[in-house]
Design an enzyme around this catalytic site. Structure first.
Site, PDB file in Angstrom:
ATOM      1  N   ASP A  15       9.733   8.440  17.780  1.00 59.80           N
ATOM      2  CA  ASP A  15      10.864   8.231  16.721  1.00 59.80           C
ATOM      3  C   ASP A  15      10.608   8.735  15.169  1.00 59.80           C
ATOM      4  OD1 ASP A  15      13.281   6.939  15.826  1.00 59.80           O
ATOM      5  OD2 ASP A  15      12.523   4.731  15.809  1.00 59.80           O
ATOM      6  N   GLY A  16      11.836   8.839  14.735  1.00 60.75           N
ATOM      7  CA  GLY A  16      11.378   9.404  13.140  1.00 60.75           C
ATOM      8  C   GLY A  16      12.137  10.866  13.146  1.00 60.75           C
ATOM      9  N   ASN A  17      12.624  11.378  13.870  1.00 61.99           N
ATOM     10  CA  ASN A  17      12.863  12.940  13.878  1.00 61.99           C
ATOM     11  C   ASN A  17      13.987  12.898  12.663  1.00 61.99           C
ATOM     12  OD1 ASN A  17      11.347  13.491  16.179  1.00 61.99           O
ATOM     13  ND2 ASN A  17      12.836  13.990  17.247  1.00 61.99           N
ATOM     14  N   ARG A  28      19.354  16.919  10.606  1.00 61.29           N
ATOM     15  CA  ARG A  28      18.518  16.152  11.547  1.00 61.29           C
ATOM     16  C   ARG A  28      18.173  17.124  12.735  1.00 61.29           C
ATOM     17  NH1 ARG A  28      19.175  10.863  11.702  1.00 61.29           N
ATOM     18  NH2 ARG A  28      18.627  10.785  14.075  1.00 61.29           N
ATOM     19  N   HIS A  32      14.634  17.465  15.131  1.00 59.93           N
ATOM     20  CA  HIS A  32      14.531  17.187  16.483  1.00 59.93           C
ATOM     21  C   HIS A  32      13.644  18.520  17.120  1.00 59.93           C
ATOM     22  CE1 HIS A  32      17.065  13.823  16.768  1.00 59.93           C
ATOM     23  NE2 HIS A  32      17.959  14.397  16.514  1.00 59.93           N
ATOM     24  N   ARG A  66      25.464   8.364  19.269  1.00 67.99           N
ATOM     25  CA  ARG A  66      25.230   9.201  18.196  1.00 67.99           C
ATOM     26  C   ARG A  66      26.485  10.381  18.276  1.00 67.99           C
ATOM     27  NH1 ARG A  66      18.945   9.878  16.921  1.00 67.99           N
ATOM     28  NH2 ARG A  66      18.617   7.961  17.050  1.00 67.99           N
ATOM     29  N   LEU A 126      -2.042  15.693  34.906  1.00 70.39           N
ATOM     30  CA  LEU A 126      -1.187  14.920  34.047  1.00 70.39           C
ATOM     31  C   LEU A 126       0.141  14.586  34.637  1.00 70.39           C
ATOM     32  CD1 LEU A 126      -0.672  13.377  31.169  1.00 70.39           C
ATOM     33  CD2 LEU A 126       0.213  15.500  30.509  1.00 70.39           C
ATOM     34  N   ARG A 174       4.802   3.498  19.336  1.00 69.37           N
ATOM     35  CA  ARG A 174       6.114   3.920  18.738  1.00 69.37           C
ATOM     36  C   ARG A 174       5.672   4.515  17.273  1.00 69.37           C
ATOM     37  NH1 ARG A 174      12.081   1.493  19.187  1.00 69.37           N
ATOM     38  NH2 ARG A 174      12.935   2.920  17.873  1.00 69.37           N
ATOM     39  N   ARG A 180      10.094  -2.130  17.661  1.00 71.16           N
ATOM     40  CA  ARG A 180      10.937  -2.706  18.724  1.00 71.16           C
ATOM     41  C   ARG A 180      10.940  -1.706  19.886  1.00 71.16           C
ATOM     42  NH1 ARG A 180      14.224  -1.375  14.527  1.00 71.16           N
ATOM     43  NH2 ARG A 180      15.255   0.494  14.471  1.00 71.16           N
ATOM     44  N   SER A 182      13.633  -0.865  22.066  1.00 78.96           N
ATOM     45  CA  SER A 182      14.894  -0.219  22.372  1.00 78.96           C
ATOM     46  C   SER A 182      15.184   0.362  23.860  1.00 78.96           C
ATOM     47  CB  SER A 182      14.808   1.072  21.582  1.00 78.96           C
ATOM     48  OG  SER A 182      14.509   0.916  19.987  1.00 78.96           O
ATOM     49  N   GLU A 193      -0.310  -2.858  25.934  1.00 78.84           N
ATOM     50  CA  GLU A 193      -1.056  -3.063  24.599  1.00 78.84           C
ATOM     51  C   GLU A 193       0.001  -2.191  23.673  1.00 78.84           C
ATOM     52  OE1 GLU A 193      -3.595  -4.859  23.462  1.00 78.84           O
ATOM     53  OE2 GLU A 193      -4.010  -5.494  25.698  1.00 78.84           O
TER      54      GLU A 193
HETATM   55  C1  IPE Z   1      14.705   5.103  20.645  1.00 82.11           C
HETATM   56  O1  IPE Z   1      14.946   5.388  19.335  1.00 82.11           O
HETATM   57  C2  IPE Z   1      15.089   6.166  21.592  1.00 82.11           C
HETATM   58  C3  IPE Z   1      13.995   7.242  21.631  1.00 82.11           C
HETATM   59  C4  IPE Z   1      13.162   7.491  20.843  1.00 82.11           C
HETATM   60  C5  IPE Z   1      14.462   8.494  22.292  1.00 82.11           C
HETATM   61  P1  IPE Z   1      16.257   5.136  18.445  1.00 82.11           P
HETATM   62  O2  IPE Z   1      15.922   5.574  17.301  1.00 82.11           O
HETATM   63  O3  IPE Z   1      17.483   5.686  19.205  1.00 82.11           O
HETATM   64  O4  IPE Z   1      16.337   3.736  18.446  1.00 82.11           O
HETATM   65  P2  IPE Z   1      16.723   2.555  17.445  1.00 82.11           P
HETATM   66  O5  IPE Z   1      18.375   2.570  17.344  1.00 82.11           O
HETATM   67  O6  IPE Z   1      16.192   2.550  16.148  1.00 82.11           O
HETATM   68  O7  IPE Z   1      16.381   0.998  18.056  1.00 82.11           O
HETATM   69  C1  IPE Z   2      14.037  10.027  17.643  1.00 79.29           C
HETATM   70  O1  IPE Z   2      14.198  10.224  16.490  1.00 79.29           O
HETATM   71  C2  IPE Z   2      14.834  11.080  18.453  1.00 79.29           C
HETATM   72  C3  IPE Z   2      15.837  10.473  19.440  1.00 79.29           C
HETATM   73  C4  IPE Z   2      16.041   9.289  19.134  1.00 79.29           C
HETATM   74  C5  IPE Z   2      16.488  11.296  19.991  1.00 79.29           C
HETATM   75  P1  IPE Z   2      15.515   9.786  15.532  1.00 79.29           P
HETATM   76  O2  IPE Z   2      16.784  10.781  15.778  1.00 79.29           O
HETATM   77  O3  IPE Z   2      15.876   8.328  16.175  1.00 79.29           O
HETATM   78  O4  IPE Z   2      15.155   9.684  14.043  1.00 79.29           O
HETATM   79  P2  IPE Z   2      15.387   8.643  12.962  1.00 79.29           P
HETATM   80  O5  IPE Z   2      14.983   7.266  13.524  1.00 79.29           O
HETATM   81  O6  IPE Z   2      16.738   8.732  12.870  1.00 79.29           O
HETATM   82  O7  IPE Z   2      14.606   8.775  12.035  1.00 79.29           O
HETATM   83 MG    MG Z   3      15.378   6.630  15.339  1.00 81.59          MG
END
Ligand code: IPE
Ligand code: IPE
Ligand code: MG
Length: 230
Positions: A15-17, A28, A32, A66, A126, A174, A180, A182, A193
């Site tokens: 998460d966080g891209n 964005r 990715h 999205r 792996l 995460r 969370r 998700s 853990e």
């Molecule tokens: C969860 O991330 C799904 C993936 C990392 C692929 P999200 O960014 O979609 O999750 P929420 O909406 O913050 O819970």
């Molecule tokens: C995770 O990064 C990748 C996917 C859920 C596809 P996000 O796209 O959720 O990045 P943020 O949470 O908006 O920073």
């Molecule tokens: Mg996200």
């Protein structure tokens, strides 16, 4: 059924891209792309760190919410990654599986997935599992729909229906500061853990995985029992 690769099962919610890109005033999509590069680095390092199964959350079934342009970009990235990476993964002894629904993916992606899975089928170092259009609650529902006789149902039997061949998750990581699940690997993570880090996924690297594993190895897992010394 194929034998599982020896080692821990690590689940990773990448998460966080988007925030990574936004912090650089980039669209964005750049986040990715950088996320795919991080995935490559982490998958490469995983076996030497004692990871046998690595399940990466790439696209949740709720991510269809999205904007269509972002969804299309992500789907095309997955296709390119799988097509470009299959040979490299096979050479490194990695077996690739994609978990989640395939019937809603864009035309061509399901074929690309099947080709990458076939090309890497012999990997024993792996098991790299990519979750695309994945929802843990849907996976549990689909497993329930396959139950034919409730009287014969055991926890292990149902587990196989939910997870296929994958073992329980040992460590669930995460990134990006969110704490969370998700809808990721809910059944498999009953005794996982949990490790949350503020690092945004594109900045996450082998050192961060090694650090998470170091902390994991210091923890005592009790599975409902008492501490070892008691
Ligand atoms: C969860 O991330 C799904 C993936 C990392 C692929 P999200 O960014 O979609 O999750 P929420 O909406 O913050 O819970
Ligand atoms: C995770 O990064 C990748 C996917 C859920 C596809 P996000 O796209 O959720 O990045 P943020 O949470 O908006 O920073
Ligand atoms: Mg996200």
């Amino acid at each position: 059924m194929q034998s599982e690769c020896a080692g821990l099962h690590v689940g990773l919610i990448m998460d966080g891209n988007g925030r990574w890109a936004e912090a650089r005033a980039l669209p964005r999509g750049h986040g990715h792309e950088a996320g795919i590069a991080a995935l490559r680095r982490v998958a490469e390092a995983a076996p030497d760190l004692g990871v046998g199964t690595l399940t990466l959350y790439a696209f949740s079934s709720d991510n269809w919410r999205r904007p269509p342009a972002e969804v299309a970009f992500l789907m095309s990235l997955f296709g390119h990654y799988l097509a470009a990476e299959a040979e490299r993964l096979a050479a490194r002894g990695a077996r690739l599986s994609v978990i989640g629904r395939r019937d809603r993916l864009p035309a061509g992606l399901a074929d690309t997935i099947a080709r990458a899975e076939a090309a890497t089928a012999a990997g024993r170092r792996l098991h790299l599992r990519l979750a695309v259009d994945y929802s843990a609650r849907d996976a549990i529902l689909r497993a329930a729909a396959r139950v034919t006789c409730l009287d014969d149902l055991t926890r292990d039997g149902f587990s196989r229906l939910v997870t296929g061949e994958a073992p329980d998750v040992d460590l669930l990581i995460r990134t990006s500061g969110e704490q969370r699940l998700s809808d990721f690997l809910l059944w498999e993570s009953a005794y996982a853990e949990l490790h949350f880090t503020d690092r945004l996924w594109p900045d996450f690297g082998p050192d961060d995985l090694a650090e998470a594993l170091r902390i994991f190895r210091r923890r005592e897992r009790r599975f409902g029992g008492l501490p070892a010394a008691a």
